[in-house]
Design a protein around this motif. Structure first.
Motif, short mmCIF file in Angstrom:
data_model
loop_
_atom_site.label_atom_id
_atom_site.label_comp_id
_atom_site.label_asym_id
_atom_site.label_seq_id
_atom_site.Cartn_x
_atom_site.Cartn_y
_atom_site.Cartn_z
N LYS A 1 0.83 -1.20 0.00
CA LYS A 1 0.00 0.00 0.00
C LYS A 1 0.86 1.25 0.00
N ALA A 2 1.92 1.23 0.81
CA ALA A 2 2.81 2.39 0.86
C ALA A 2 3.65 2.51 -0.41
N PHE A 3 4.02 1.36 -0.99
CA PHE A 3 4.86 1.38 -2.18
C PHE A 3 4.17 2.11 -3.32
N TYR A 4 2.84 1.94 -3.45
CA TYR A 4 2.11 2.55 -4.56
C TYR A 4 1.45 3.88 -4.18
N ASN A 5 1.74 4.37 -2.99
CA ASN A 5 1.21 5.66 -2.57
C ASN A 5 2.13 6.76 -3.08
N PRO A 6 1.60 7.76 -3.81
CA PRO A 6 2.45 8.84 -4.32
C PRO A 6 3.26 9.54 -3.24
N LEU A 7 2.79 9.47 -1.99
CA LEU A 7 3.52 10.10 -0.89
C LEU A 7 4.91 9.50 -0.73
N TYR A 8 5.04 8.21 -1.08
CA TYR A 8 6.29 7.51 -0.86
C TYR A 8 7.09 7.30 -2.14
N VAL A 9 6.44 7.25 -3.28
CA VAL A 9 7.13 6.84 -4.50
C VAL A 9 8.31 7.76 -4.83
N ILE B 1 18.41 15.31 0.44
CA ILE B 1 17.10 15.46 -0.20
C ILE B 1 16.10 16.03 0.80
N PHE B 2 15.13 16.77 0.27
CA PHE B 2 14.06 17.32 1.11
C PHE B 2 12.80 17.38 0.25
N PRO B 3 11.74 16.62 0.60
CA PRO B 3 10.50 16.65 -0.19
C PRO B 3 9.75 17.96 0.02
N ILE B 4 9.53 18.69 -1.08
CA ILE B 4 8.76 19.93 -1.02
C ILE B 4 7.27 19.62 -0.99
N ASP B 5 6.86 18.68 -1.83
CA ASP B 5 5.48 18.18 -1.82
C ASP B 5 5.52 16.75 -2.35
N LEU B 6 4.37 16.18 -2.69
CA LEU B 6 4.31 14.78 -3.09
C LEU B 6 5.10 14.50 -4.36
N TYR B 7 5.26 15.50 -5.21
CA TYR B 7 5.85 15.26 -6.52
C TYR B 7 7.10 16.10 -6.78
N THR B 8 7.60 16.80 -5.78
CA THR B 8 8.73 17.71 -5.97
C THR B 8 9.73 17.53 -4.85
N ILE B 9 11.01 17.34 -5.20
CA ILE B 9 12.05 17.10 -4.20
C ILE B 9 13.25 17.99 -4.47
N PHE B 10 13.67 18.68 -3.42
CA PHE B 10 14.91 19.46 -3.47
C PHE B 10 16.06 18.53 -3.13
N ALA B 11 17.19 18.68 -3.84
CA ALA B 11 18.34 17.82 -3.59
C ALA B 11 19.64 18.57 -3.83
N LEU B 12 20.70 18.10 -3.18
CA LEU B 12 22.05 18.55 -3.49
C LEU B 12 22.71 17.47 -4.32
N SER B 13 22.97 17.78 -5.58
CA SER B 13 23.60 16.84 -6.51
C SER B 13 24.98 17.38 -6.86
N ASN B 14 26.01 16.61 -6.50
CA ASN B 14 27.39 17.08 -6.70
C ASN B 14 27.57 18.47 -6.11
N ASP B 15 26.95 18.68 -4.92
CA ASP B 15 27.02 19.94 -4.16
C ASP B 15 26.33 21.11 -4.87
N LYS B 16 25.49 20.83 -5.85
CA LYS B 16 24.72 21.87 -6.53
C LYS B 16 23.23 21.68 -6.23
N GLU B 17 22.53 22.83 -6.07
CA GLU B 17 21.12 22.79 -5.74
C GLU B 17 20.29 22.36 -6.95
N LYS B 18 19.39 21.40 -6.73
CA LYS B 18 18.52 20.91 -7.80
C LYS B 18 17.10 20.72 -7.26
N ILE B 19 16.12 20.89 -8.13
CA ILE B 19 14.74 20.54 -7.79
C ILE B 19 14.24 19.57 -8.86
N TYR B 20 13.83 18.40 -8.43
CA TYR B 20 13.34 17.36 -9.33
C TYR B 20 11.81 17.27 -9.20
N SER B 21 11.14 17.25 -10.36
CA SER B 21 9.69 17.11 -10.40
C SER B 21 9.33 15.75 -10.99
#
Length: 283
Positions: free
Chosen positions: A199-207, A250-270
């Motif tokens: 149930k958690a695996f297919y929940n967008p909150l966790y994916v 990594i830091f989840p901004i919302d269910l579908y957007t995550i802030f991350a440090l990639s190679n020490d550079k700021e990124k936002i993945y949607s």
């Protein structure tokens, strides 16, 4: 410009005209920052406050512009550090582990790795098994298991609500309800089995969050399981590694957007998610 401040720890925000609490893993919005904001970490015996002000550059936080807003992510580890040092020997090879309040240093005579801790931990258990040096980090909310391979210099991390370590057996109760079992032997760190909470695996909150956690740990084969059949056809472990780089935070901004440090550079993945699978990723 609208400014949103995210934090991984409880803190008090003060300006000459206001005073607000910001709790861990929460955020607070300002229409505009016209005056300096002082940040005071809460619940710690040794506090070093810092300030947020233009041009919004500091080792204590990261800033990125996203959707016409300034996002500020407060980084943990801003208090006085006490260092614990452990020295180990395996088959004549010496290694060393240094544990501070905000990071762990692993070293041999050939390599050195630094792991920045994602939050404050109260307790540390450091030891070795064969050529693996490990640290179990704990606080009242969650645990982190860190393993350093003294032969190849690789670091692996596993987090969960609760981690138990006994006789080289590691049992992890994951935040999404999964159970992960690992063990240490002469060949290194191995995975015995993983029981999924479907149930958690297919929940967008966790994916999206689980996917990025696997990327952060370097478990690219496991990360592929979160992709749709179409994306799995065009991606491989190597392509994921090349696309995301080395993720340290990594830091989840919302269910579908995550802030991350990639190679020490700021990124936002949607992420676009359909039926529990990722169908598109953009940054």
């Amino acid at each position: 410009m609208k400014t949103i401040i995210y934090s991984t720890f409880d803190c008090l925000l003060k300006t000459p005209s206001l005073e607000k609490e910001l709790l861990s893993k929460k955020n607070i919005s300002f229409d505009e920052i016209n005056e300096e904001i002082s940040v005071y970490p809460m619940g710690r015996s040794k506090i070093i406050p810092f300030t947020i002000s233009p041009p919004f550059k500091s080792p204590f936080y990261k800033t990125i512009i996203y959707n016409d807003a300034r996002l500020i992510f407060l980084l943990d580890g801003i208090y006085v550090q006490n260092v614990q040092v452990y020295n180990f020997t395996h088959n004549g090879r010496q290694s060393r582990v240094e544990i501070a309040t905000k990071e762990i240093h692993f070293s041999t005579n050939r390599t050195k790795k630094i792991l920045h801790l994602p939050q404050h931990f109260d307790r540390f258990n450091c030891d070795k098994s064969y050529h693996i040096n490990y640290v179990l980090c704990e606080n009242c909310q969650e645990s982190l298991f860190v393993a350093f391979n003294t032969i190849n210099g690789k670091v692996k991390t596993f987090d969960g609500e609760k981690i138990e370590l006994k006789n080289n057996q590691i049992s992890i109760k994951c935040k999404n309800g999964d159970n992960l079992n690992l063990y240490l032997d002469k060949d290194g760190l191995k995975q015995k089995e993983k029981t999924f909470n479907e149930k958690a695996f297919y929940n967008p909150l966790y994916v999206a969050n689980n996917f990025m956690n696997e990327i952060k740990k370097g478990e690219y084969l496991s990360a592929l399981n979160f992709l749709s059949p179409h994306l799995k056809e065009i991606h491989s472990s190597l392509s994921l590694q090349e696309y995301f780089g080395e993720i340290s935070y990594i830091f989840p901004i919302d269910l579908y957007t995550i802030f991350a440090l990639s190679n020490d550079k700021e990124k936002i993945y949607s992420f676009e998610i359909e039926k529990g699978k990722i169908v598109d990723i953009s940054d």
